[in-house]
Scaffold this motif. Sequence first.
Motif, PDB file in Angstrom:
ATOM      1  N   ASP A   1      45.827  20.189  14.770  1.00 18.76           N
ATOM      2  CA  ASP A   1      47.263  20.108  15.051  1.00 18.76           C
ATOM      3  C   ASP A   1      47.458  18.671  15.378  1.00 18.76           C
ATOM      4  O   ASP A   1      46.719  17.891  16.047  1.00 18.76           O
ATOM      5  N   ILE A   2      48.788  18.071  14.981  1.00 17.23           N
ATOM      6  CA  ILE A   2      49.266  17.061  15.235  1.00 17.23           C
ATOM      7  C   ILE A   2      50.335  16.918  15.780  1.00 17.23           C
ATOM      8  O   ILE A   2      51.509  17.545  15.306  1.00 17.23           O
ATOM      9  N   THR A   3      50.838  16.242  16.991  1.00 16.97           N
ATOM     10  CA  THR A   3      51.866  16.310  17.899  1.00 16.97           C
ATOM     11  C   THR A   3      52.507  14.917  18.100  1.00 16.97           C
ATOM     12  O   THR A   3      51.510  13.991  17.893  1.00 16.97           O
ATOM     13  N   GLU A   4      53.620  14.578  18.452  1.00 20.36           N
ATOM     14  CA  GLU A   4      54.094  13.396  18.597  1.00 20.36           C
ATOM     15  C   GLU A   4      55.035  13.270  19.754  1.00 20.36           C
ATOM     16  O   GLU A   4      56.046  14.241  19.852  1.00 20.36           O
ATOM     17  N   THR A   5      55.145  12.200  20.658  1.00 20.70           N
ATOM     18  CA  THR A   5      55.871  12.079  21.773  1.00 20.70           C
ATOM     19  C   THR A   5      56.274  10.624  21.488  1.00 20.70           C
ATOM     20  O   THR A   5      55.942   9.972  20.600  1.00 20.70           O
ATOM     21  N   ASP A   6      57.246  10.266  22.564  1.00 27.40           N
ATOM     22  CA  ASP A   6      57.862   8.909  22.397  1.00 27.40           C
ATOM     23  C   ASP A   6      56.670   7.833  22.473  1.00 27.40           C
ATOM     24  O   ASP A   6      56.862   6.782  22.150  1.00 27.40           O
TER      25      ASP A   6
ATOM     26  N   ASP B   1      53.119   8.283  21.944  1.00 27.49           N
ATOM     27  CA  ASP B   1      51.848   8.524  21.282  1.00 27.49           C
ATOM     28  C   ASP B   1      51.906   9.630  20.443  1.00 27.49           C
ATOM     29  O   ASP B   1      52.812  10.555  20.110  1.00 27.49           O
ATOM     30  N   PHE B   2      50.810   9.620  19.408  1.00 22.23           N
ATOM     31  CA  PHE B   2      50.501  11.030  18.544  1.00 22.23           C
ATOM     32  C   PHE B   2      48.993  11.411  19.314  1.00 22.23           C
ATOM     33  O   PHE B   2      48.526  10.710  19.617  1.00 22.23           O
ATOM     34  N   THR B   3      49.068  12.814  18.967  1.00 20.69           N
ATOM     35  CA  THR B   3      48.024  13.346  19.655  1.00 20.69           C
ATOM     36  C   THR B   3      47.242  14.332  18.419  1.00 20.69           C
ATOM     37  O   THR B   3      48.166  15.146  17.838  1.00 20.69           O
ATOM     38  N   ILE B   4      46.293  14.502  17.928  1.00 16.52           N
ATOM     39  CA  ILE B   4      45.453  15.164  17.173  1.00 16.52           C
ATOM     40  C   ILE B   4      44.386  15.989  17.682  1.00 16.52           C
ATOM     41  O   ILE B   4      43.564  15.374  18.501  1.00 16.52           O
ATOM     42  N   LYS B   5      44.373  17.342  17.505  1.00 14.49           N
ATOM     43  CA  LYS B   5      43.684  18.160  18.172  1.00 14.49           C
ATOM     44  C   LYS B   5      42.801  18.769  17.094  1.00 14.49           C
ATOM     45  O   LYS B   5      43.357  19.323  16.116  1.00 14.49           O
ATOM     46  N   VAL B   6      41.477  18.751  17.098  1.00 18.60           N
ATOM     47  CA  VAL B   6      40.692  19.372  15.870  1.00 18.60           C
ATOM     48  C   VAL B   6      39.646  20.047  16.694  1.00 18.60           C
ATOM     49  O   VAL B   6      38.970  19.987  17.501  1.00 18.60           O
ATOM     50  N   GLU B   7      39.767  21.604  15.906  1.00 16.86           N
ATOM     51  CA  GLU B   7      38.707  22.350  16.537  1.00 16.86           C
ATOM     52  C   GLU B   7      37.464  22.536  15.707  1.00 16.86           C
ATOM     53  O   GLU B   7      37.219  22.466  14.470  1.00 16.86           O
ATOM     54  N   ILE B   8      36.560  21.885  16.389  1.00 19.76           N
ATOM     55  CA  ILE B   8      35.122  22.049  15.988  1.00 19.76           C
ATOM     56  C   ILE B   8      33.931  22.363  16.900  1.00 19.76           C
ATOM     57  O   ILE B   8      33.275  21.741  17.617  1.00 19.76           O
ATOM     58  N   PRO B   9      34.068  23.950  17.007  1.00 22.31           N
ATOM     59  CA  PRO B   9      33.251  24.541  18.055  1.00 22.31           C
ATOM     60  C   PRO B   9      31.601  24.307  17.596  1.00 22.31           C
ATOM     61  O   PRO B   9      31.474  24.163  16.251  1.00 22.31           O
ATOM     62  N   GLU B  10      30.646  24.466  18.499  1.00 22.58           N
ATOM     63  CA  GLU B  10      29.315  24.528  18.269  1.00 22.58           C
ATOM     64  C   GLU B  10      28.867  23.251  17.550  1.00 22.58           C
ATOM     65  O   GLU B  10      27.827  23.150  16.668  1.00 22.58           O
ATOM     66  N   ILE B  11      29.551  22.133  17.917  1.00 24.19           N
ATOM     67  CA  ILE B  11      29.215  20.859  17.476  1.00 24.19           C
ATOM     68  C   ILE B  11      28.883  19.966  18.424  1.00 24.19           C
ATOM     69  O   ILE B  11      29.849  20.029  19.362  1.00 24.19           O
ATOM     70  N   LYS B  12      27.749  19.181  18.467  1.00 20.27           N
ATOM     71  CA  LYS B  12      27.599  18.384  19.657  1.00 20.27           C
ATOM     72  C   LYS B  12      28.325  16.892  19.606  1.00 20.27           C
ATOM     73  O   LYS B  12      28.646  16.600  18.538  1.00 20.27           O
ATOM     74  N   ARG B  13      28.598  16.605  20.815  1.00 24.21           N
ATOM     75  CA  ARG B  13      29.535  15.299  20.735  1.00 24.21           C
ATOM     76  C   ARG B  13      28.693  13.937  19.886  1.00 24.21           C
ATOM     77  O   ARG B  13      29.404  13.380  19.375  1.00 24.21           O
ATOM     78  N   GLU B  14      27.326  14.123  20.219  1.00 19.37           N
ATOM     79  CA  GLU B  14      27.102  13.050  19.332  1.00 19.37           C
ATOM     80  C   GLU B  14      26.863  13.103  17.755  1.00 19.37           C
ATOM     81  O   GLU B  14      26.529  12.517  17.114  1.00 19.37           O
ATOM     82  N   ASP B  15      27.188  14.341  17.498  1.00 15.46           N
ATOM     83  CA  ASP B  15      27.262  14.759  15.783  1.00 15.46           C
ATOM     84  C   ASP B  15      28.677  14.411  15.419  1.00 15.46           C
ATOM     85  O   ASP B  15      28.859  14.632  13.984  1.00 15.46           O
TER      86      ASP B  15
END
Length: 146
Positions: free
Chosen positions: A44-49, A51-65
């Motif tokens: 999902d990509i949203t915009e405000t005055d 910034d832009f925000t991108i949210k990506v669903e990536i369950p069951e994945i480690k932060r270091e990966d």
Amino acid sequence: MKLTKWDPFREIDDMFTKYLTHSNRPSLGNQELLTSGDWAPRADITETDLDFTIKVEIPEIKREDIKITIDNGVLNIRGERKREKEDKSVKYHRIERHYGSFLRSFSMPDNVAEEQIEAQFKEGVLTLRLPKTEKSKPKLIEIAVK
């Protein structure tokens, strides 16, 4: 065998899901480049005055990966979801989750402060905040009529 009611909308949804899975393109927006990998997580990509925000669903994945890079104005998000060890004593009825490597690439607008991008990973959702540069923030300019 259990009888189920025919649902034409489910068939259409299944058809699109299969098509999008094989093409590795979850959406056809003009801000997205072609992706490569075994699968592509939804975003999902949203915009405000500010910034832009991108949210990506990536369950069951480690932060270091997860690897996030910027190359010539293109934001790349890479990672891999490893397949669970198959248990021969278990009978699988359906496997719908995607496994393997993924890549999502987004063309960034010119008004993003690349050095100030922040990333947070919580509960299977990667959230990127892309602040806008000062010159890009909207401002009201009033022009006098002579």
